[in-house]
Scaffold this motif. Structure first.
Motif, PDB file in Angstrom:
ATOM      1  N   PRO A   1       0.826  -1.207   0.000  1.00 52.68           N
ATOM      2  CA  PRO A   1       0.000   0.000   0.000  1.00 52.68           C
ATOM      3  C   PRO A   1       0.862   1.260   0.000  1.00 52.68           C
ATOM      4  CG  PRO A   1      -0.803  -1.575   1.621  1.00 52.68           C
ATOM      5  CD  PRO A   1       0.523  -2.092   1.142  1.00 52.68           C
ATOM      6  N   THR A   2       0.304   2.335  -0.541  1.00 52.54           N
ATOM      7  CA  THR A   2       0.977   3.638  -0.538  1.00 52.54           C
ATOM      8  C   THR A   2       0.384   4.492   0.570  1.00 52.54           C
ATOM      9  OG1 THR A   2       1.410   3.552  -2.917  1.00 52.54           O
ATOM     10  CG2 THR A   2       1.438   5.723  -1.879  1.00 52.54           C
ATOM     11  N   GLU A   3       1.241   5.133   1.346  1.00 48.25           N
ATOM     12  CA  GLU A   3       0.774   5.973   2.433  1.00 48.25           C
ATOM     13  C   GLU A   3       0.392   7.350   1.891  1.00 48.25           C
ATOM     14  OE1 GLU A   3       0.419   5.146   5.640  1.00 48.25           O
ATOM     15  OE2 GLU A   3       1.157   3.093   5.403  1.00 48.25           O
ATOM     16  N   LEU A   4      -0.873   7.725   2.069  1.00 45.49           N
ATOM     17  CA  LEU A   4      -1.338   9.080   1.760  1.00 45.49           C
ATOM     18  C   LEU A   4      -1.645   9.747   3.091  1.00 45.49           C
ATOM     19  CD1 LEU A   4      -3.706   8.590  -1.325  1.00 45.49           C
ATOM     20  CD2 LEU A   4      -1.360   9.423  -1.289  1.00 45.49           C
ATOM     21  N   GLY A   5      -0.753  10.627   3.509  1.00 45.79           N
ATOM     22  CA  GLY A   5      -0.853  11.143   4.863  1.00 45.79           C
ATOM     23  C   GLY A   5      -0.512  10.015   5.824  1.00 45.79           C
ATOM     24  N   SER A   6      -1.449   9.660   6.667  1.00 44.03           N
ATOM     25  CA  SER A   6      -1.236   8.543   7.598  1.00 44.03           C
ATOM     26  C   SER A   6      -2.055   7.327   7.215  1.00 44.03           C
ATOM     27  CB  SER A   6      -1.604   8.977   9.019  1.00 44.03           C
ATOM     28  OG  SER A   6      -2.973   9.366   9.081  1.00 44.03           O
ATOM     29  N   GLN A   7      -2.702   7.377   6.028  1.00 39.16           N
ATOM     30  CA  GLN A   7      -3.616   6.316   5.632  1.00 39.16           C
ATOM     31  C   GLN A   7      -2.995   5.425   4.556  1.00 39.16           C
ATOM     32  OE1 GLN A   7      -6.711   5.684   7.012  1.00 39.16           O
ATOM     33  NE2 GLN A   7      -6.089   7.254   8.482  1.00 39.16           N
ATOM     34  N   PRO A   8      -3.030   4.083   4.740  1.00 38.06           N
ATOM     35  CA  PRO A   8      -2.585   3.181   3.678  1.00 38.06           C
ATOM     36  C   PRO A   8      -3.653   3.108   2.590  1.00 38.06           C
ATOM     37  CG  PRO A   8      -3.413   1.912   5.536  1.00 38.06           C
ATOM     38  CD  PRO A   8      -3.457   3.361   5.955  1.00 38.06           C
ATOM     39  N   CYS A   9      -3.254   3.329   1.347  1.00 35.04           N
ATOM     40  CA  CYS A   9      -4.204   3.342   0.242  1.00 35.04           C
ATOM     41  C   CYS A   9      -3.748   2.397  -0.861  1.00 35.04           C
ATOM     42  CB  CYS A   9      -4.374   4.753  -0.316  1.00 35.04           C
ATOM     43  SG  CYS A   9      -5.111   5.917   0.851  1.00 35.04           S
ATOM     44  N   VAL A  10      -4.704   1.794  -1.556  1.00 32.82           N
ATOM     45  CA  VAL A  10      -4.401   0.828  -2.614  1.00 32.82           C
ATOM     46  C   VAL A  10      -5.239   1.140  -3.851  1.00 32.82           C
ATOM     47  CG1 VAL A  10      -3.768  -0.984  -0.971  1.00 32.82           C
ATOM     48  CG2 VAL A  10      -6.141  -0.815  -1.773  1.00 32.82           C
TER      49      VAL A  10
END
Length: 403
Positions: free
Chosen positions: A228-237
């Motif tokens: 996953p890629t971290e956007l801010g503090s959130q893991p996003c896929v």
């Protein structure tokens, strides 16, 4: 020109890994006026939305359209052939590479940019993997919140072996994010928040030099293969998990005509192997899920079109009734005004849209073929997308037309 009938037009690009080259071929036909859908006129979209590999294609085109117009598609084709693809003259593709790959140390092409790079890269990869395994080993020994077997399964993660550094480099080399923010063309990119399970939509103003590459990386992070890629503090896929063909963001941006390039064929046209393996099973399960979601979206658009058309006809009938009601008491007690208000509100809440669907009629390649960036295959996919768009038939493709 904007389009052929005065409404806003949008291009919707779905996910599909290396099969995203097919989208380039379809766009070549549409924007050169060779597809029957545009009536011989070149398409000039107002809105671009894209998921996964479609997010890269959409962002690239929006960043270049102000300067190059439809020639941006030719530039995108060249990027696919020269930078994203594998070839005998390159050590890797422009999307991903495998960490600590010993073949890099014996491939002469790996030493051309920098003779020391393969060795330093191998050392960095080894250190990364060692640290990841150490963390998992500590969790195995000390973790008590999960059974032992479950903790053991966490020791191995295939995505740790895959580096997306080539994609990051490609993004910085091929997309000017300042041009994306200034562009008049609307860009919408969905990502899936892996923590909350919700889809998040990003647009032109979000595409800063720091945040823009992360958004595209997140939207194309296939779960299980890429971390996953971290956007801010959130893991996003990958945005395709929830929104593989992002039509709603285009409709919310007031698109009237949608050109959806969908990379999966009709499920019944995908051969079913009687003795399938785990990979084939997972691949088909994903294809069935994505296809069902897309079919539901198309069916919903058809229903809305019919409802809006029915409301329009009913309003016309009400106008006649109101004229008669003013002369007689035939409709006394019937709240024609309330009925009219309800129907007009329905027209305000929903809009009719035309949806043209472009997709292959049989499989482009299942399983790991979405990770096959061989240059010859990329060229074939572009040519196939072009031919399919030139031969496009709305009834066969399941297009949604305004009644």
């Amino acid at each position: 020109m904007t389009n052929t009938n005065g409404g806003k037009q949008a291009v919707i690009l779905s996910g599909g890994g290396a099969n995203g080259a097919y989208e380039v071929g379809v766009l070549k036909a549409l924007c050169s006026g060779l597809s029957p859908v545009t009536g011989g006129q070149p398409l000039a979209p107002d809105i671009f939305t894209g998921t996964s590999v479609g997010s890269y294609n959409a962002a690239f085109l929006v960043s270049q359209w102000e300067t190059y117009g439809s020639s941006a598609i030719a530039n995108l084709e060249q990027v696919w052939l020269d930078k994203l693809s594998n070839s005998p003259y390159k050590s890797s593709n422009g999307v991903f590479r495998f960490r600590a790959n010993p073949l890099d140390l014996i491939n002469p092409l790996s030493f051309i940019p920098n003779p020391l790079q393969p060795f330093s890269q191998f050392a960095n990869d080894s250190a990364f993997l060692a640290w990841q395994w150490l963390q998992r080993a500590v969790h195995l020994a000390t973790g008590q919140e999960a059974p032992l077997f479950q903790r053991m399964t966490r020791l191995f993660d295939f995505s740790l072996f895959v580096s997306r550094q080539p994609l990051v480099q490609t993004l910085h080399e091929t997309i000017r994010f300042a041009d994306l923010r200034r562009a008049q063309k609307v860009l919408k990119i969905p990502v899936t928040n892996w923590g909350t399970g919700q889809v998040e939509i990003f647009g032109n103003s979000d595409m800063t030099e720091q945040f823009g590459p992360l958004i595209i990386s997140a939207s194309s992070a296939i779960p299980g293969f890429f971390l996953p890629t971290e956007l801010g503090s959130q893991p996003c896929v990958d945005g395709a998990v929830l929104l593989n063909a992002p039509m709603k963001p285009a409709i919310d941006a007031e698109a009237d005509i949608l050109h959806v390039i969908y990379l999966d064929p009709v499920i019944r046209n995908i051969p079913f192997a009687g003795t399938s393996n785990t990979l084939d099973t997972l691949s088909r399960m994903q294809a069935v899920g994505l296809a069902k979601g897309f079919e539901n979206d198309i069916a919903a658009a058809k229903r809305i079109n019919q409802q809006v058309a029915s409301a329009k006809l009913t309003l016309e009938a009400l106008d006649i009734l109101k004229q008669r009601a003013s002369d007689t008491n035939l409709f006394a007690g019937i709240p024609l005004g309330e009925i009219e208000g309800y129907l007009r509100q329905s027209q305000e809440d929903y809009r009719q849209v035309t949806i043209h669907v472009y997709h292959p009629y049989d499989e482009l390649g299942g399983g790991l073929e979405i990770l096959n960036f061989d240059r010859r295959r990329i060229q074939q996919l572009i040519e196939r997308g072009f031919d399919d768009a030139v031969d496009h038939q709305c009834d066969r493709s399941g297009c949604v037309l305004v009644p």
